[in-house]
Design a protein around this motif. Structure first.
Motif, PDB file in Angstrom:
ATOM      1  N   ASP A 296       0.816  -1.222   0.000  1.00 41.56           N
ATOM      2  CA  ASP A 296       0.000   0.000   0.000  1.00 41.56           C
ATOM      3  C   ASP A 296       0.849   1.272   0.000  1.00 41.56           C
ATOM      4  N   ILE A 297       2.127   1.153   0.354  1.00 42.18           N
ATOM      5  CA  ILE A 297       3.026   2.309   0.379  1.00 42.18           C
ATOM      6  C   ILE A 297       3.771   2.326  -0.953  1.00 42.18           C
ATOM      7  N   PRO A 298       3.577   3.351  -1.756  1.00 43.83           N
ATOM      8  CA  PRO A 298       4.257   3.376  -3.059  1.00 43.83           C
ATOM      9  C   PRO A 298       5.766   3.474  -2.897  1.00 43.83           C
ATOM     10  N   ASP A 299       6.501   2.725  -3.713  1.00 48.86           N
ATOM     11  CA  ASP A 299       7.959   2.803  -3.689  1.00 48.86           C
ATOM     12  C   ASP A 299       8.375   4.222  -4.070  1.00 48.86           C
ATOM     13  N   GLY A 300       9.180   4.843  -3.235  1.00 46.46           N
ATOM     14  CA  GLY A 300       9.591   6.219  -3.462  1.00 46.46           C
ATOM     15  C   GLY A 300       8.529   7.224  -3.051  1.00 46.46           C
ATOM     16  N   GLY A 301       7.550   6.764  -2.274  1.00 46.48           N
ATOM     17  CA  GLY A 301       6.456   7.636  -1.872  1.00 46.48           C
ATOM     18  C   GLY A 301       6.118   7.497  -0.405  1.00 46.48           C
ATOM     19  N   SER A 302       5.002   8.085  -0.038  1.00 49.65           N
ATOM     20  CA  SER A 302       4.559   8.063   1.352  1.00 49.65           C
ATOM     21  C   SER A 302       3.079   7.709   1.417  1.00 49.65           C
ATOM     22  N   LEU A 303       2.663   7.326   2.599  1.00 50.21           N
ATOM     23  CA  LEU A 303       1.266   7.000   2.858  1.00 50.21           C
ATOM     24  C   LEU A 303       0.922   7.524   4.243  1.00 50.21           C
ATOM     25  N   CYS A 304      -0.151   8.280   4.331  1.00 50.29           N
ATOM     26  CA  CYS A 304      -0.635   8.777   5.619  1.00 50.29           C
ATOM     27  C   CYS A 304      -1.856   7.962   6.008  1.00 50.29           C
ATOM     28  N   ILE A 305      -1.821   7.427   7.219  1.00 45.54           N
ATOM     29  CA  ILE A 305      -2.944   6.634   7.718  1.00 45.54           C
ATOM     30  C   ILE A 305      -3.315   7.122   9.117  1.00 45.54           C
ATOM     31  N   VAL A 306      -4.502   6.763   9.535  1.00 46.22           N
ATOM     32  CA  VAL A 306      -4.916   6.971  10.925  1.00 46.22           C
ATOM     33  C   VAL A 306      -5.347   5.606  11.424  1.00 46.22           C
TER      34      VAL A 306
ATOM     35  N   VAL B 151       2.559   8.614   9.376  1.00 45.27           N
ATOM     36  CA  VAL B 151       3.038   8.769   8.003  1.00 45.27           C
ATOM     37  C   VAL B 151       4.141   7.731   7.784  1.00 45.27           C
ATOM     38  N   LEU B 152       4.029   7.001   6.674  1.00 47.04           N
ATOM     39  CA  LEU B 152       5.010   5.978   6.312  1.00 47.04           C
ATOM     40  C   LEU B 152       5.688   6.407   5.023  1.00 47.04           C
ATOM     41  N   ALA B 153       7.002   6.245   4.950  1.00 48.35           N
ATOM     42  CA  ALA B 153       7.768   6.578   3.756  1.00 48.35           C
ATOM     43  C   ALA B 153       8.563   5.347   3.340  1.00 48.35           C
ATOM     44  N   ARG B 154       8.551   5.062   2.031  1.00 47.86           N
ATOM     45  CA  ARG B 154       9.187   3.830   1.535  1.00 47.86           C
ATOM     46  C   ARG B 154      10.175   4.132   0.418  1.00 47.86           C
TER      47      ARG B 154
END
Length: 117
Positions: free
Chosen positions: A11-21, A28-31
């Motif tokens: 769910d976390i894009p490679d080279g990107g971030s994902l914000c979840i609650v 915030v997750l960064a991959r």
């Protein structure tokens, strides 16, 4: 709580971030490749979510998380402020691991780095 699954790795894009609650807790997750870092999604400057004004949080090279509200920059590696209003501040790390079934899971000990188990 340690052992809590946050999201699938994919769910976390490679080279990107994902914000979840998760259970009311903003993360915030960064991959980059198989490496994932997680922080409390709150800029220490004004305690707004980093994605308050937009979802593009990572620098072009993926090394800096930026607050979309005022541009404070934080190192993806350790959360330390490196630009603008981020200097002298630090994001709060969320200890995570990547589980055997490729889930991002809250780790038991702060300092455990994302690693394949």
């Amino acid at each position: 709580m340690p052992g809590t699954a946050l999201c699938p790795f994919v769910d976390i894009p490679d080279g990107g971030s994902l914000c979840i609650v998760h259970d009311g807790f903003p993360i915030v997750l960064a991959r980059k490749g198989r490496s994932v870092k997680a922080y409390v999604n709150a800029c220490p400057h004004q305690y707004l979510p980093l994605n308050h004004r937009g979802e593009k949080l990572l620098s072009a090279d993926g090394s800096i998380l930026r607050c979309s509200n005022h541009g404070a920059g934080f190192s993806v590696i350790n959360g330390e402020g490196v630009e603008g209003l981020g200097i002298g501040a630090c994001l709060d790390a969320v200890p995570i691991i990547i589980s055997a079934d490729n889930q991002i899971v809250v780790a038991e000990v702060l300092g455990e780095l994302a690693a394949v188990r």
